[in-house]
Design an enzyme around this catalytic site. Structure first.
Site, PDB file in Angstrom:
ATOM      1  CG  MET A   1      -1.769  -1.230   1.407  1.00  0.00           C
ATOM      2  SD  MET A   1      -2.824  -1.676   0.015  1.00  0.00           S
ATOM      3  CE  MET A   1      -1.902  -3.031  -0.711  1.00  0.00           C
ATOM      4  CG  ASP A   2       3.661   2.448   3.174  1.00  0.00           C
ATOM      5  OD1 ASP A   2       2.500   2.833   3.399  1.00  0.00           O
ATOM      6  OD2 ASP A   2       4.517   2.344   4.062  1.00  0.00           O
ATOM      7  CB  ILE A   3       5.089   0.062  -2.951  1.00  0.00           C
ATOM      8  CG1 ILE A   3       6.234  -0.304  -1.992  1.00  0.00           C
ATOM      9  CG2 ILE A   3       5.568   0.032  -4.392  1.00  0.00           C
ATOM     10  CD1 ILE A   3       6.661  -1.743  -2.055  1.00  0.00           C
TER      11      ILE A   3
END
Length: 379
Positions: free
Chosen positions: A169-171
């Site tokens: 999700m961060d990526i």
């Protein structure tokens, strides 16, 4: 050719993975990136996220090294007026700010877009939140994996929801912010004015549900956990074990590829069976198809079978460990090297014709002295 972002100054008021990944992206393309770290908390929290095997005294552990190459560290306590003014001096020169504050926190610290834009109207300000500007919750990747449906879809049919092994999700959020910042920089070239770019972890995640989302929205079928199987294609993502005990994955995208697969396995008649002849039929008879293929592939040595599949243009690949991955020439091309330290991994995987890759300094050690810190010794 000059680096794409030569003379661009990026201020990174972000921590953990999403924002810092964007900072390293700009560094790899030639920008000067200052990582402004919170002096009150002794810098980016990932400086403390250490493996059991890492020394306690290091402040550039492996996790921190995932997204902080090519930067210099500047520790500031923005609650102190003098240090806030130092940041404002940098803002006057800056092109991009990358921030990751809970809604309302940037305003309290007086580093929100409206405040910084009044100092520098050309400033492009990228802000990452967990759930958008009106939801005060902090965003954590594992929680967003659950709330966006990814964990529900990930895992074996009879098992529990499973978190993915990277902070995807961060990526995904980092990619969304990169795109938004690049659009804003293009717009600035045309108008001379900066822009606020906002992205949330939750919306970045939901936008990436792709065909799983449309299977529900368009076809009315609620997706469920299927292991590595694909809901629309068979066999696609399926894992098979060969005679040697090694595993491979098939990704059969059309009926011609399935026919060639059957020929290689000596089961030509399988491709003519009405239950298996078309992808639509194979989806209806998924268990039978996989059962037959498991029996056939279990009689094969993996490397020999993969050579035949590749020769006939049948999509297939070995299930690799990470040491095997980084033995691949394509993976080697993504490594950041340093003379007397361990390698890192590039954020930029595309290539521009005539553009040389820059050598980056290793992730910086935490600088508590209030001046721009030098890069650290190594990761």
């Amino acid at each position: 050719m000059q680096p794409i972002f030569k003379d661009l100054l990026v201020l990174e008021l972000a921590s953990v993975l999403a924002g810092p990944s964007v900072g390293q992206f700009f560094a790899e393309l030639g920008a000067r990136v200052l990582k402004v770290e919170n002096a009150a908390t002794h810098g980016d929290v990932t400086r403390s996220w250490k493996l059991k095997s890492e020394p306690a005294q290091t402040d550039t552990p492996a996790y921190f090294c995932a997204a902080n190459w090519g930067k210099t560290s500047l520790a500031l306590n923005l609650t102190e007026p003098e240090q806030l003014q130092r940041l404002y001096t940098l803002v006057r020169q800056a092109d991009v700010v990358i921030a990751s504050y809970k809604p309302g926190d940037a305003e309290k610290l007086q580093v929100d877009y409206r405040t910084l834009q009044s100092i520098n109207p050309r400033l492009v300000y990228g802000h990452i939140t967990g759930y958008g500007p009106k939801d005060a919750r902090a965003g954590y990747d594992a929680v967003v994996q659950a709330e966006s449906g990814f964990m529900h879809l990930n895992g074996e049919p009879d098992g529990q929801p499973v978190k993915m092994p990277v902070a995807l999700m961060d990526i995904l959020t980092a990619h969304q912010l990169k795109e938004g910042l690049l659009v804003a920089l293009l717009q600035r070239e045309r108008t001379g004015l900066g822009q606020l770019v906002e992205v949330s972890l939750l919306q970045a995640a939901v936008s990436a549900l792709a065909n799983q989302a449309t299977n529900y929205l368009v076809a009315g079928q609620e997706p469920q956990r299927m292991g590595s199987e694909h809901p629309n294609i068979v066999p696609y993502g399926s894992v098979y074990t060969c005679k040697c005990g090694k595993q491979l994955v098939l990704a059969i995208g059309d009926d011609r590829q399935f026919r060639r697969l059957c020929a290689i396995l000596g089961a030509e008649s399988m491709a003519d069976d009405p239950k298996y002849k078309t992808n639509y039929a194979r989806v209806q008879h998924r268990q039978e198809v996989n059962g037959r293929l498991r029996q056939l592939i279990a009689q094969q040595e993996r490397e020999s079978l993969l050579r035949q599949l590749h020769t006939r243009h049948v999509p297939a690949g070995a299930v690799h460990t990470l040491p095997e991955v980084f033995g691949l020439p394509q993976a080697q091309q993504l490594l950041l090297q340093q003379p007397h330290g361990k390698p890192g991994l590039r954020q930029v995987a595309f290539r521009l014709q005539g553009q040389q890759e820059l050598e980056l300094s290793p992730p910086p050690t935490y600088n508590s002295g209030g001046a721009e810190g030098d890069s650290g010794p190594s990761c």
